[in-house]
Every structure is written in C-alpha cells, then in structure tokens.
Design a protein around this motif. Structure first.
Motif, short mmCIF file in Angstrom:
data_model
loop_
_atom_site.label_atom_id
_atom_site.label_comp_id
_atom_site.label_asym_id
_atom_site.label_seq_id
_atom_site.Cartn_x
_atom_site.Cartn_y
_atom_site.Cartn_z
N ARG A 7 0.85 -1.22 0.05
CA ARG A 7 -0.07 -0.04 0.01
C ARG A 7 0.87 1.24 -0.15
O ARG A 7 2.15 1.20 0.11
N GLY A 8 0.30 2.63 -0.14
CA GLY A 8 1.08 3.57 -0.22
C GLY A 8 1.95 3.91 0.99
O GLY A 8 3.12 4.31 0.63
N GLY A 9 1.57 3.87 2.03
CA GLY A 9 2.30 4.05 3.34
C GLY A 9 3.62 2.84 3.31
O GLY A 9 4.67 3.50 3.55
N GLU A 10 3.29 1.74 2.97
CA GLU A 10 4.45 0.71 2.84
C GLU A 10 5.40 1.22 1.58
O GLU A 10 6.58 0.71 1.78
N VAL A 11 4.85 1.66 0.60
CA VAL A 11 5.80 1.96 -0.69
C VAL A 11 6.73 3.01 0.09
O VAL A 11 7.85 3.24 -0.34
N GLU A 12 6.09 4.10 0.69
CA GLU A 12 6.75 5.32 1.06
C GLU A 12 7.82 4.81 2.23
O GLU A 12 9.19 5.29 2.21
N ARG A 13 7.53 3.84 2.71
CA ARG A 13 8.59 3.60 3.90
C ARG A 13 9.80 2.70 3.20
O ARG A 13 10.77 2.84 3.57
N LEU A 14 9.41 1.86 2.48
CA LEU A 14 10.21 1.19 1.51
C LEU A 14 11.39 1.94 1.03
O LEU A 14 12.57 2.02 0.91
N ALA A 15 10.64 3.20 0.31
CA ALA A 15 11.44 4.12 -0.62
C ALA A 15 12.53 4.96 0.69
O ALA A 15 13.86 5.02 0.30
N THR A 16 12.00 5.16 1.66
CA THR A 16 13.04 5.97 2.64
C THR A 16 13.97 4.87 3.06
O THR A 16 15.00 5.32 3.39
N ARG A 17 13.65 3.76 3.57
CA ARG A 17 14.40 2.69 4.02
C ARG A 17 15.76 2.33 2.95
O ARG A 17 16.70 2.31 3.36
N LEU A 18 15.26 2.27 1.78
CA LEU A 18 16.33 2.05 0.68
C LEU A 18 17.32 3.41 0.51
O LEU A 18 18.70 2.98 0.61
N GLU A 19 16.74 4.44 0.67
CA GLU A 19 17.64 5.59 0.55
C GLU A 19 18.65 5.75 1.77
O GLU A 19 19.71 6.14 1.50
N GLN A 20 17.99 5.38 2.77
CA GLN A 20 18.93 5.57 4.15
C GLN A 20 19.86 4.42 4.08
O GLN A 20 21.12 4.55 4.04
N GLN A 21 19.66 3.17 3.61
CA GLN A 21 20.52 2.12 3.58
C GLN A 21 21.69 2.32 2.31
O GLN A 21 22.83 2.30 2.70
N LEU A 22 21.31 2.96 1.38
CA LEU A 22 22.34 3.29 0.31
C LEU A 22 23.30 4.37 0.73
O LEU A 22 24.25 4.29 0.44
#
Length: 321
Positions: A276-291
């Motif tokens: 869902r929308g919220g999960e997609v946002e958290r996924l994008a944020t998490r990936l950016e932080q990890q990278l």
C-alpha cells in the motif's frame, strides 16, 4: 578527501614553481632547448594546479535554483581545461622548440657562475637531478592519495572519478618521464658532440606531453558528460534493493557522478502489488537510508516503481541495466 586533494595539489604546485625557476636559470646559462622546454612545462603545470584548486573551490558551492544538483562538475570542467593547456602550451611548445634546435643546433659550452667556469652539461644535469627528486616526491604524494593506487597507473587513473588527483598524478608522471628524456638528451648531446640531440630530447618531451594530454582529455571528457560509478558500487546498490522482501525485481540501477564524491542513483523497482501507499513510502525511505549509509558518496536517490514488463517495454532492454 578534499583536504588530501588540496594538500597533494599544493605540494605539486610548490615543487613545480621551484623547478621552473631552476630550469629557466639553467636554460638561460646553457642555452639548452630541452631545459627550456622543461621550464615551460613546469610553468604550465604550476598554472594547472591553480586551475585545479579553483575547480575544487567552485565545486563546493551549494546547490541553487539554477543548478539543483550542485556544482560538483566544476572540477571536471577545469580538469579538461588543464588537459588542453598541457596539450597546447606544454606539448606543442616543446615540439616547436625541439624542431628549431634540430634545425639550428648549438653546442652547450661552459657557463660562469660567481666567477667559476663550469661545464654547461654539469649545470644542466644538476638542475635536472634536483627536478627529478622534487617531481618524484610530488608524484609519490599524489599517488598515495589516489584511490586504487595499488592497481596499475593506467587502471588507477581510469577508475578514479576525482580528476583533481589523477591529473596531478598524470602531470607528475609525464614530468618525470620528460626529465629523464632531458637528462638523456643533454648527456648524449655533450658526450657525442651532437647538439641536435638536445633538440631531439625536446621533441620527445613534447610527444610525452601530447600523449598524456590526450589521455587526460579522454578521461575528463567521460566524467564531464556523465559517467556511471564503479561496477562494484552498482552491484552493491542492486544487492541492497534485492534484500527488501517487497522487491520482486530490480529493473534498473542507473548511476551518475555529479562530482568526485557525489553520486546520483536512480532505481527502477518492481514491487509486490499488495504494497500500500504507506508501505511504499517506507520502503523508499529505507532504501535511501541504506544506500547513503553504505556509500558515503551517494547523495541523491530517486526511486521509481514499475512492473518488470513495463520497464522492459519502455527501455527496450532486458532489465539488467
């Protein structure tokens, strides 16, 4: 890294300035064409170090409305200008000077210094040996600051994304090679009594400079128009994205160096349709932080979510970009 770069460049500039003064004194006293060419080469190198420092300084300017991705490529532009200067002012002049000396050769005689009469070859060789030592130290300083310095010189230059360092390495390498040619030319012209060999050494110096300038122009050109980061970093980015359970397929990993320590990452991902929308946002944020945590040079991350089939259709590729 910026402090190390500045230190290496300042060391090279100081060495070249001292060497240029010594070479011009030697050329004035002995009339050596190779020595004069080397003097001009050192002056050009000193000016080049100034341009590299200017590029580093301008590259630190923060992003603004006109340049939203910052000014990191300033150092690429000034490095390209440096390569042109080596080509035109250094290489071309050395070829011209050598050609003139071959046409009208003049033997290097004795010189008078403080009332002492010394062989011109001895004066030239003393200055050239001093120059080799100074350039050798500058080369060592720049080389140890260069990432991948354990690799071959050509490979290290090709893999480096920081021209403020690899230009200095290339300049100093060409300088050492030119000095060795000058020593050979000056020595043989005196020992064999063939003054034209001094001019031939100048021609050799010019060819070395032209070759090095061509290499630098090629390398900085690639960075200037936009070059991807190292394959190892691309593979690491892909692995981090694949580590997310919601990611079904990594469609593309597109990277570009906006500066020596500024990498732009564009990820295309096919994710679980159930997200869902919220999960997609958290996924994008998490990936950016990890990278960004994994790779300090990654400054900007853009992620698009698209099905694998749609990605292939839009890119015309096989999805392995």
């Amino acid at each position: 890294m910026a402090a190390e770069n500045t230190g290496a460049i300042l060391t090279a500039a100081a060495s070249n300035l001292a060497i240029a003064a010594a070479k011009f004194v030697g050329a004035g006293l002995t009339g050596s064409s190779a020595m004069l060419s080397e003097g001009v080469h050192s002056v050009v190198d000193t000016a080049n170090q100034g341009l590299l420092l200017l590029g580093l300084k301008r590259g630190e300017k923060p992003a603004d409305a006109a340049h939203p991705f910052g000014y990191g490529r300033e150092v690429y532009f000034f490095s390209f200008v440096v390569a042109l200067m080596i080509f035109l002012a250094g290489g071309a002049y050395s070829l011209y000077e050598g050609y003139e000396k071959i046409r009208r050769p003049e033997a290097i005689g004795e010189v008078s210094i403080l009332g002492l009469h010394l062989p011109g070859i001895a004066v030239n060789l003393a200055i050239l040996v001093f120059a080799v030592c100074a350039e050798g130290y500058s080369l060592f300083k720049a080389w140890t600051s260069l990432p991948n310095s354990a690799a071959s010189p050509l490979s290290a230059i090709q893999r480096s994304k920081d021209p403020s360092l690899f230009v200095v390495v290339a300049e100093d390498s060409a300088a050492v090679a030119g000095l060795l040619l000058a020593i050979l030319g000056v020595s043989l012209s005196a020992l064999l009594d063939v003054p034209a060999l001094d001019g031939a050494a100048s021609v050799g110096i010019g060819l070395v400079l032209l070759g090095m300038a061509g290499l630098l122009m090629w390398e900085t050109h690639g960075l200037l128009i936009g070059e991807a980061t190292d394959p190892e970093i691309v593979a690491s980015i892909r692995d981090i994205a694949r580590g997310e359970a919601a990611v079904r397929h990594v469609n593309a990993v597109l990277t570009q160096h906006l500066g020596p320590s500024d990498i732009l990452v564009n990820l295309s991902l096919d994710i679980d349709d159930a997200c869902r929308g919220g999960e997609v946002e958290r996924l994008a944020t998490r990936l950016e932080q990890q990278l960004k945590a994994k790779h300090a040079a990654v400054r900007r991350v853009f992620i698009e979510f698209q099905s694998e089939a749609a990605s292939r259709a839009s890119s015309g590729a096989d999805g392995t970009a």
